[in-house]
Design an enzyme around this catalytic site. Structure first.
Site, PDB file in Angstrom:
ATOM      1  N   GLN A 162       0.848  -1.197   0.000  1.00 32.12           N
ATOM      2  CA  GLN A 162       0.000   0.000   0.000  1.00 32.12           C
ATOM      3  C   GLN A 162       0.878   1.239   0.000  1.00 32.12           C
ATOM      4  O   GLN A 162       0.385   2.347  -0.064  1.00 32.12           O
ATOM      5  CB  GLN A 162      -0.882  -0.003   1.251  1.00 32.12           C
ATOM      6  CG  GLN A 162      -1.807  -1.188   1.328  1.00 32.12           C
ATOM      7  CD  GLN A 162      -2.411  -1.322   2.715  1.00 32.12           C
ATOM      8  OE1 GLN A 162      -3.396  -0.668   3.042  1.00 32.12           O
ATOM      9  NE2 GLN A 162      -1.824  -2.153   3.536  1.00 32.12           N
ATOM     10  N   ASN A 163       2.183   1.040   0.120  1.00 31.82           N
ATOM     11  CA  ASN A 163       3.102   2.179   0.218  1.00 31.82           C
ATOM     12  C   ASN A 163       3.396   2.778  -1.150  1.00 31.82           C
ATOM     13  O   ASN A 163       3.336   2.091  -2.168  1.00 31.82           O
ATOM     14  CB  ASN A 163       4.396   1.753   0.896  1.00 31.82           C
ATOM     15  CG  ASN A 163       4.152   1.326   2.325  1.00 31.82           C
ATOM     16  OD1 ASN A 163       3.090   1.619   2.876  1.00 31.82           O
ATOM     17  ND2 ASN A 163       5.092   0.632   2.905  1.00 31.82           N
ATOM     18  N   ASP A 205       6.299   4.597  -1.504  1.00 34.60           N
ATOM     19  CA  ASP A 205       7.671   5.084  -1.346  1.00 34.60           C
ATOM     20  C   ASP A 205       8.710   4.381  -2.213  1.00 34.60           C
ATOM     21  O   ASP A 205       9.876   4.793  -2.247  1.00 34.60           O
ATOM     22  CB  ASP A 205       8.087   5.021   0.142  1.00 34.60           C
ATOM     23  CG  ASP A 205       7.904   3.632   0.757  1.00 34.60           C
ATOM     24  OD1 ASP A 205       8.063   2.625   0.042  1.00 34.60           O
ATOM     25  OD2 ASP A 205       7.609   3.561   1.973  1.00 34.60           O
ATOM     26  N   HIS A 227      -1.463   1.469  -4.254  1.00 33.41           N
ATOM     27  CA  HIS A 227      -1.858   2.879  -4.182  1.00 33.41           C
ATOM     28  C   HIS A 227      -0.943   3.788  -5.008  1.00 33.41           C
ATOM     29  O   HIS A 227      -0.835   4.966  -4.744  1.00 33.41           O
ATOM     30  CB  HIS A 227      -1.903   3.342  -2.712  1.00 33.41           C
ATOM     31  CG  HIS A 227      -2.971   2.636  -1.919  1.00 33.41           C
ATOM     32  ND1 HIS A 227      -2.944   2.498  -0.558  1.00 33.41           N
ATOM     33  CD2 HIS A 227      -4.108   2.022  -2.328  1.00 33.41           C
ATOM     34  CE1 HIS A 227      -4.022   1.821  -0.159  1.00 33.41           C
ATOM     35  NE2 HIS A 227      -4.734   1.522  -1.215  1.00 33.41           N
ATOM     36  N   CYS A 239       0.706  15.615 -15.128  1.00 37.01           N
ATOM     37  CA  CYS A 239       0.061  16.922 -15.327  1.00 37.01           C
ATOM     38  C   CYS A 239      -1.440  16.727 -15.499  1.00 37.01           C
ATOM     39  O   CYS A 239      -1.875  15.877 -16.282  1.00 37.01           O
ATOM     40  CB  CYS A 239       0.667  17.594 -16.564  1.00 37.01           C
ATOM     41  SG  CYS A 239      -0.263  19.054 -17.093  1.00 37.01           S
ATOM     42  N   THR A 275       0.555  -2.965   8.481  1.00 37.73           N
ATOM     43  CA  THR A 275      -0.656  -2.314   7.976  1.00 37.73           C
ATOM     44  C   THR A 275      -1.732  -2.334   9.048  1.00 37.73           C
ATOM     45  O   THR A 275      -1.904  -3.343   9.739  1.00 37.73           O
ATOM     46  CB  THR A 275      -1.186  -2.952   6.664  1.00 37.73           C
ATOM     47  OG1 THR A 275      -2.442  -2.334   6.337  1.00 37.73           O
ATOM     48  CG2 THR A 275      -1.366  -4.446   6.756  1.00 37.73           C
ATOM     49  N   SER A 276      -2.440  -1.193   9.171  1.00 41.79           N
ATOM     50  CA  SER A 276      -3.512  -1.116  10.166  1.00 41.79           C
ATOM     51  C   SER A 276      -4.730  -1.912   9.703  1.00 41.79           C
ATOM     52  O   SER A 276      -5.660  -2.120  10.474  1.00 41.79           O
ATOM     53  CB  SER A 276      -3.895   0.346  10.410  1.00 41.79           C
ATOM     54  OG  SER A 276      -4.285   0.937   9.183  1.00 41.79           O
ATOM     55  N   ALA A 335       9.006  -3.935  12.634  1.00 41.19           N
ATOM     56  CA  ALA A 335       9.126  -4.833  11.481  1.00 41.19           C
ATOM     57  C   ALA A 335      10.574  -5.238  11.194  1.00 41.19           C
ATOM     58  O   ALA A 335      10.862  -6.418  10.967  1.00 41.19           O
ATOM     59  CB  ALA A 335       8.512  -4.165  10.252  1.00 41.19           C
TER      60      ALA A 335
HETATM   61  P1  NAD Z   1      -1.419   2.929   8.488  1.00 43.18           P
HETATM   62  O1  NAD Z   1      -0.694   4.212   8.641  1.00 43.18           O
HETATM   63  O2  NAD Z   1      -2.891   2.959   8.513  1.00 43.18           O
HETATM   64  O3  NAD Z   1      -0.964   1.944   9.650  1.00 43.18           O
HETATM   65  C1  NAD Z   1       0.379   1.724   9.973  1.00 43.18           C
HETATM   66  C2  NAD Z   1       0.477   0.446  10.773  1.00 43.18           C
HETATM   67  O4  NAD Z   1       1.853   0.156  10.986  1.00 43.18           O
HETATM   68  C3  NAD Z   1      -0.182   0.512  12.147  1.00 43.18           C
HETATM   69  O5  NAD Z   1      -0.966  -0.642  12.338  1.00 43.18           O
HETATM   70  C4  NAD Z   1       1.015   0.534  13.111  1.00 43.18           C
HETATM   71  O6  NAD Z   1       0.737  -0.167  14.315  1.00 43.18           O
HETATM   72  C5  NAD Z   1       2.064  -0.203  12.327  1.00 43.18           C
HETATM   73  N1  NAD Z   1       3.451   0.153  12.647  1.00 43.18           N
HETATM   74  C6  NAD Z   1       3.969   1.369  12.996  1.00 43.18           C
HETATM   75  N2  NAD Z   1       5.294   1.307  13.144  1.00 43.18           N
HETATM   76  C7  NAD Z   1       5.647   0.018  12.895  1.00 43.18           C
HETATM   77  C8  NAD Z   1       6.889  -0.680  12.883  1.00 43.18           C
HETATM   78  N3  NAD Z   1       8.066  -0.065  13.146  1.00 43.18           N
HETATM   79  N4  NAD Z   1       6.876  -1.991  12.585  1.00 43.18           N
HETATM   80  C9  NAD Z   1       5.705  -2.644  12.305  1.00 43.18           C
HETATM   81  N5  NAD Z   1       4.509  -2.028  12.312  1.00 43.18           N
HETATM   82  C10 NAD Z   1       4.475  -0.715  12.593  1.00 43.18           C
HETATM   83  O7  NAD Z   1      -0.840   2.249   7.185  1.00 43.18           O
HETATM   84  P2  NAD Z   1      -1.538   1.422   6.040  1.00 43.18           P
HETATM   85  O8  NAD Z   1      -2.310   0.300   6.611  1.00 43.18           O
HETATM   86  O9  NAD Z   1      -0.479   1.156   5.058  1.00 43.18           O
HETATM   87  O10 NAD Z   1      -2.620   2.376   5.336  1.00 43.18           O
HETATM   88  C11 NAD Z   1      -2.394   3.739   5.148  1.00 43.18           C
HETATM   89  C12 NAD Z   1      -2.299   4.280   3.744  1.00 43.18           C
HETATM   90  O11 NAD Z   1      -1.299   5.252   3.874  1.00 43.18           O
HETATM   91  C13 NAD Z   1      -1.783   3.389   2.677  1.00 43.18           C
HETATM   92  O12 NAD Z   1      -2.745   3.355   1.719  1.00 43.18           O
HETATM   93  C14 NAD Z   1      -0.523   4.071   2.074  1.00 43.18           C
HETATM   94  O13 NAD Z   1      -0.758   4.376   0.718  1.00 43.18           O
HETATM   95  C15 NAD Z   1      -0.410   5.366   2.777  1.00 43.18           C
HETATM   96  N6  NAD Z   1       0.925   5.690   3.354  1.00 43.18           N
HETATM   97  C16 NAD Z   1       2.069   5.293   2.737  1.00 43.18           C
HETATM   98  C17 NAD Z   1       3.306   5.595   3.294  1.00 43.18           C
HETATM   99  C18 NAD Z   1       4.556   5.116   2.599  1.00 43.18           C
HETATM  100  O14 NAD Z   1       4.562   4.991   1.385  1.00 43.18           O
HETATM  101  N7  NAD Z   1       5.612   4.808   3.333  1.00 43.18           N
HETATM  102  C19 NAD Z   1       3.379   6.308   4.492  1.00 43.18           C
HETATM  103  C20 NAD Z   1       2.179   6.725   5.099  1.00 43.18           C
HETATM  104  C21 NAD Z   1       0.951   6.390   4.507  1.00 43.18           C
HETATM  105 ZN    ZN Z   2       1.047  19.633 -18.956  1.00 40.57          ZN
END
Ligand code: NAD
Ligand code: ZN
Length: 265
Positions: free
Chosen positions: A119-120, A122, A137, A145, A206-207, A250
């Site tokens: 879902q990241n 990055d 995502h 653009c 992931t939450s 993690a």
């Molecule tokens: P979320 O932010 O909803 O949840 C994060 C989860 O990670 C929580 O359950 C938390 O307990 C857990 N967590 C926090 N630190 C941790 C660690 N060190 N080790 C293991 N677990 C840990 O994230 P989500 O479920 O991915 O959903 C949020 C949306 O946010 C996604 O769709 C994503 O696109 C976007 N997002 C992406 C990034 C990125 O690309 N790095 C950053 C923030 C949000």
């Molecule tokens: Zn353009």
């Protein structure tokens, strides 16, 4: 409640439970034919990128509907760029893969892990070396653009004017899925397919509240797979869906599993 969901702390007993869980995960991975990982923002926290929810999450400071909804972006792109996107760009520019990303890359190298559904946005899984990553995502690495659809790599985006603009004058948006937008159907279809085909799913950081990504472990479970959750805290999957939760950071947990796995292989 069995030991599977006991929260590890610093007591001798919780240390023992943690050891057992790390061993169990290594055994489950070694015995599997088809491992898939579903990752969320938590896996990148140790790379310095805060999650949305949970402790220290971005949504403690901002209302998601005000900044991460497509309608909010289209209504006031400068506001969303100034508050959220500028900060994200700065963080992502300097982030590098941590031990959890590197561990998953090693699992692919060992022939154990096939695909990551993330879902990241990055790009850190690819930077670590994984080759089959479904970016549910989208990816912040590319911007598009709104007028002429030209795409531009993020390092070429000029932030001296906000919102950043293309040569044609149109506003750039990141190639990520905002709330209110559809997941590309091919990503959704393939994610469902591989979730139902896998025999072990690692669900990391992931939450599990953002749909439809959160339903992939349910699909895996219903198709007979083992679901191993790694998270800093329990989630809605913990209990009904996950076979067990290994609670903690993690990077540290993946390191622990990899050490056990080395002993087994
Ligand atoms: P979320 O932010 O909803 O949840 C994060 C989860 O990670 C929580 O359950 C938390 O307990 C857990 N967590 C926090 N630190 C941790 C660690 N060190 N080790 C293991 N677990 C840990 O994230 P989500 O479920 O991915 O959903 C949020 C949306 O946010 C996604 O769709 C994503 O696109 C976007 N997002 C992406 C990034 C990125 O690309 N790095 C950053 C923030 C949000
Ligand atoms: Zn353009």
């Amino acid at each position: 409640m069995s030991y599977r969901f006991l929260l590890p702390g610093h007591s001798a007993e919780s240390k023992k439970i943690m050891e057992k869980l790390l061993k169990k995960a290594a055994q489950d991975l070694a015995a599997a034919q088809n491992v898939v990982a579903l990752t969320g923002a938590g896996i990148s926290v140790e790379s310095g990128i805060p999650p949305f929810r949970g402790k220290g999450g971005i949504w403690e400071r901002f209302d998601p509907m005000e900044y991460a909804h497509i309608d909010a972006f289209l209504k006031d792109p400068a506001k969303v760029w100034n508050v959220l996107l500028k900060e994200m760009k700065a963080m992502l520019d300097k982030a590098t893969p941590n031990d959890a990303h590197k561990g998953l890359a090693k699992l692919e190298e060992l022939g154990l892990l096939k695909t990551i559904i993330t879902q990241n946005v990055d790009g850190l899984h690819q930077k670590a070396g994984n080759t089959d990553v479904i970016e549910f995502h989208g990816n912040f690495a590319w911007h598009r653009c709104l007028e002429c659809n030209k795409t531009c790599p993020v390092e070429m985006i000029d932030l001296t004017q906000i919102p950043p603009r293309c040569d044609c004058g149109g506003i750039y948006r990141p190639e990520v899925i905002f709330f209110g937008e559809m997941i590309p159907p091919e990503h959704l279809w393939r994610s469902r397919q591989i979730s139902s085909d896998c025999d072990v799913m690692l669900v990391i950081g992931t939450s599990a509240v953002v749909q439809p990504a959160a339903s992939m472990p349910v699909v895996a479970k219903e198709s007979g797979a083992k679901v191993i959750e790694i998270n800093a805290e329990p989630t809605p999957l913990t209990g009904p869906i996950s076979d067990y939760l290994i609670m903690g950071k993690a990077g540290e947990i993946i390191n622990g599993i990899m050490a056990e796995l080395e002993r087994l292989l």
